[in-house]
Scaffold this active site. Structure first.
Site, short mmCIF file in Angstrom:
data_model
loop_
_atom_site.label_atom_id
_atom_site.label_comp_id
_atom_site.label_asym_id
_atom_site.label_seq_id
_atom_site.Cartn_x
_atom_site.Cartn_y
_atom_site.Cartn_z
N GLY A 98 131.29 4.05 56.13
CA GLY A 98 131.68 4.46 54.79
C GLY A 98 133.09 3.84 54.41
O GLY A 98 133.82 3.36 55.36
N GLY A 100 136.49 3.90 54.16
CA GLY A 100 137.47 4.77 54.95
C GLY A 100 138.87 4.46 54.32
O GLY A 100 139.76 5.39 54.56
N ARG A 101 139.06 3.29 53.81
CA ARG A 101 140.30 3.40 53.26
C ARG A 101 140.10 2.21 52.09
O ARG A 101 141.19 1.48 51.39
CB ARG A 101 141.41 2.28 54.13
CG ARG A 101 140.64 0.97 54.62
CD ARG A 101 141.63 0.25 55.06
NE ARG A 101 141.03 -0.69 55.95
CZ ARG A 101 141.88 -1.67 56.75
NH1 ARG A 101 143.23 -1.68 56.75
NH2 ARG A 101 141.41 -2.67 57.45
N GLY A 134 143.71 5.47 56.56
CA GLY A 134 143.17 4.88 55.21
C GLY A 134 144.19 4.09 54.66
O GLY A 134 143.96 3.55 53.50
N ARG A 198 126.57 -2.76 50.59
CA ARG A 198 126.47 -3.40 51.85
C ARG A 198 125.00 -3.32 52.28
O ARG A 198 124.46 -2.07 51.90
CB ARG A 198 127.51 -3.10 52.71
CG ARG A 198 128.91 -3.27 52.40
CD ARG A 198 129.59 -2.04 52.73
NE ARG A 198 131.10 -2.19 51.98
CZ ARG A 198 132.02 -2.81 52.42
NH1 ARG A 198 132.11 -3.34 53.60
NH2 ARG A 198 133.06 -2.84 51.90
N ASP A 269 127.59 -3.31 58.17
CA ASP A 269 128.55 -2.86 57.12
C ASP A 269 129.28 -3.82 56.46
O ASP A 269 129.96 -3.44 55.49
CB ASP A 269 129.10 -1.76 57.64
CG ASP A 269 130.09 -2.12 58.99
OD1 ASP A 269 129.53 -2.24 59.92
OD2 ASP A 269 131.27 -1.91 58.85
N ASP A 279 134.85 -8.43 52.97
CA ASP A 279 135.55 -7.56 54.01
C ASP A 279 136.38 -8.64 55.09
O ASP A 279 135.78 -8.88 56.26
CB ASP A 279 134.90 -6.80 54.95
CG ASP A 279 134.93 -5.05 54.46
OD1 ASP A 279 135.28 -5.03 53.15
OD2 ASP A 279 134.41 -4.27 55.07
P1 AMP Z 1 135.81 -3.07 59.21
O1 AMP Z 1 135.62 -3.35 60.65
O2 AMP Z 1 137.48 -3.11 58.77
O3 AMP Z 1 134.93 -3.54 58.42
O4 AMP Z 1 135.87 -1.49 59.02
C1 AMP Z 1 134.99 -0.47 59.79
C2 AMP Z 1 134.96 0.84 59.21
O5 AMP Z 1 136.58 1.43 59.63
C3 AMP Z 1 134.96 1.19 57.71
O6 AMP Z 1 134.18 2.25 57.60
C4 AMP Z 1 136.29 1.07 57.47
O7 AMP Z 1 136.28 1.93 56.13
C5 AMP Z 1 136.98 2.15 58.28
N1 AMP Z 1 138.56 1.79 58.37
C6 AMP Z 1 138.85 0.38 59.21
N2 AMP Z 1 140.41 0.54 59.03
C7 AMP Z 1 140.53 1.92 58.51
C8 AMP Z 1 141.74 2.57 58.27
N3 AMP Z 1 143.05 2.06 58.40
N4 AMP Z 1 141.80 3.68 57.76
C9 AMP Z 1 140.40 4.28 57.67
N5 AMP Z 1 139.19 3.58 57.69
C10 AMP Z 1 139.47 2.46 58.33
MG MG Z 2 134.04 -3.37 56.80
#
Ligand code: AMP
Ligand code: MG
Length: 522
Positions: A98, A100-101, A134, A198, A269, A279
């Site tokens: 989901g 997350g930020r 976040g 996604r 994702d 992303d």
């Molecule tokens: P990513 O690898 O950046 O595509 O992120 C994978 C997952 O981690 C996704 O659900 C993002 O929303 C979550 N995520 C990455 N960085 C953060 C953060 N600093 N705070 C909260 N969620 C994060």
């Molecule tokens: Mg991502």
């Protein structure tokens, strides 16, 4: 500015309105307010995108707009939300992930008549933040801001970025995952795309065995993003949809191939359902051409997401999506047939990309041999992909000696003095064969060079240039960033006095973190 809320209005949401980390079921999103930024300041914005969204460039400079795109001021009629999705990470089902930020503010219609969602990345905790904060830091936000806009001007399908804002927050990050966390500058990018959906948004409902919401979301997506497909719940409509996603994804892989982009984290994702690049994390640009290169340190051992693997990883990701779409139609065969065609679809885009990169009218069976030989040479010589193709456009079909030919492309070589005689001969032979082909095709050299220069960019957001822009921006100096963004607007056009933005990677950048290897820490 006033927003629409089609996503929120038409799809089931999470009934829980409090913002805490949790498992969310049977809902496409959770309504959540962005965090207040203590001292937001605009670093840069995309003038063209602002105009497309009917925001005047002058307005982007005023405090009210900075407050809006920092999440401090609610845009009229906005219902901000974080999306629920899951995903396969590095080949394994990871469950609920989901936004997350990332928080989507709503949609607005551009001057092109397209509806665009505005999303703040780095704007605080959501129910999907899991153990993280976040937030996002300046270095990764600047990289996303620059690269997504650069991709747009390169004509590669992508999400875009309207603004890059310093929040005034200090964010703690252990950049090298070595137990040495440091405080970094917090930032928010306002991302813009017709949709941020996604593969993982659909996978989560298959995992929850909630076919009803899965169908609702699929039909919503087809209706809003694939208007050429009739939404009638039929097997035919879902298979058409899958074929279109497959086609767009294969096209995107060929386009990444063309410009030398390595995404770095092609988890499901991070795969857009509409075939956009989405992303931007530990991505990188090929400098030395290397099929086995990945910029992502987390993937350095496994090498799952290397440049050369991307097309096949996309296929694997499409297979995961096919398993989900199967639940909507209960027929395996048409999905299997579509998947079986992936290699052919990718090959046809790929072949056409290579034809244009080489400036040929057509690519015959014999020419494909030429391409394979080129890859072999690339494999054994350290050569800058971007500059090689750019210089190849200057090769004259009637060059008199092989030496002349090699001279033409030698600025692309990283260590010209270290090339063995054998490799030198190979390169000479290859160039001589290439010159013979263009002679034989009798192409007007100007027409050929135009085709090549329109497909082989001169300016790509090189990894080390991003690092230089980050170093300056960290000190509050945005001049380099802004100048670079201007250059990247015309990546195929040679711009006088801008040589520093097309120069090949300097030696110092070979080993510096952020220039050739990146961690996921962002
Ligand atoms: P990513 O690898 O950046 O595509 O992120 C994978 C997952 O981690 C996704 O659900 C993002 O929303 C979550 N995520 C990455 N960085 C953060 C953060 N600093 N705070 C909260 N969620 C994060
Ligand atoms: Mg991502």
């Amino acid at each position: 500015m006033k927003l629409d809320n089609t996503f929120v209005d038409q799809l089931p949401g999470d009934p829980e309105s409090r913002n805490f980390v949790r498992v969310v079921r049977d809902a496409c999103y959770s309504v959540v307010q962005p965090k207040t930024s203590p001292n937001p300041a605009l670093i840069a914005y995309s003038c063209d995108l602002a105009k497309l969204l009917e925001v005047s460039p002058a307005a982007m400079g005023i405090a009210e707009f900075t407050e809006m795109f920092a999440g401090n001021r609610t845009i009229r009629n906005s219902t901000p939300y974080a999306m629920c999705y899951g995903g396969h990470q590095f080949g394994h089902w990871a469950g609920q992930l989901g936004d997350g930020r990332a928080i989507t503010l709503g949609e607005t219609t551009g001057t092109d008549g397209v509806s665009y969602a505005l999303q703040l990345k780095g704007s605080g905790l959501t129910p999907y933040s899991r153990t993280a904060d976040g937030l996002a830091v300046l270095r990764s936000s600047l990289r996303e801001f620059v690269c997504s806009e650069a991709m747009h001007y390169l004509r590669v399908p992508t999400t875009r970025a309207l603004s890059l804002i310093r929040t005034g927050d200090q964010v703690i990050r252990d950049m090298f995952y070595d137990g040495n966390p440091e405080l970094e500058t917090g930032a928010i990018v306002c991302r813009v795309a017709p949709t941020f959906l996604r593969f993982g948004n659909f996978e989560i409902f298959a995992a929850q065995q909630n076919l009803e919401v899965l169908r609702q979301l699929a039909d919503f997506t087809i209706r809003t993003q694939f208007p050429n497909i009739k939404v009638d719940g039929s097997t035919d409509s879902y298979i058409q949809w899958f074929r279109e996603i497959l086609d767009r994804t294969a096209f995107l892989m060929a386009e990444w191939w063309r410009v030398g982009f390595v995404h770095g984290v092609m988890n499901t994702d991070n795969m857009s359902i509409t075939g956009l690049t989405i992303d931007y994390g530990p991505y990188g640009w090929l400098e030395d051409f290397d099929f086995g290169w990945t910029p992502n340190t987390t993937d350095a051992q496994t090498k799952r997401y290397t440049y050369g693997n991307q097309p096949q990883i996309a296929k694997w990701n499409l297979l995961q999506l096919a398993r989900v779409i199967y639940l909507l139609m209960n027929e395996l065969e048409p999905l299997q047939e579509a998947l079986n065609e992936y290699d052919r679809v990718f090959d046809s885009y790929h072949t056409d990309v290579i034809r244009r990169k080489l400036g040929l009218e057509e690519l015959t069976e014999g020419d494909i041999q030429l391409v394979n030989e080129l890859y072999e040479i690339f494999d054994s010589i350290e050569i800058d992909m971007t500059l090689f193709f750019r210089h190849l456009a200057n090769v004259a079909p009637d060059a008199t000696t092989d030496q002349d030919l090699v001279q033409q492309v030698s600025p692309a070589l990283y260590n010209p003095d270290e090339i063995t005689q054998e490799l030198q001969d190979k390169l000479e032979n290859w160039l001589a064969t290439y010159a013979a082909i263009i002679r034989q095709q009798n192409r007007d050299p100007v027409v050929r060079a135009e085709l090549m220069n329109d497909n082989n960019p001169l300016y790509v957001p090189r990894n080390y240039l991003a690092q230089l822009a980050i170093d300056d921006a960290d000190k509050g100096d945005y001049a380099l960033l802004n100048q670079w963004m201007e250059v990247l607007k015309s990546p195929y056009q040679e711009q006088s006095g801008m040589e520093k933005f097309s120069a090949k990677r300097p030696d110092w950048a070979k080993s510096r973190a952020g220039c050739s290897m990146l961690s996921c820490s962002s």
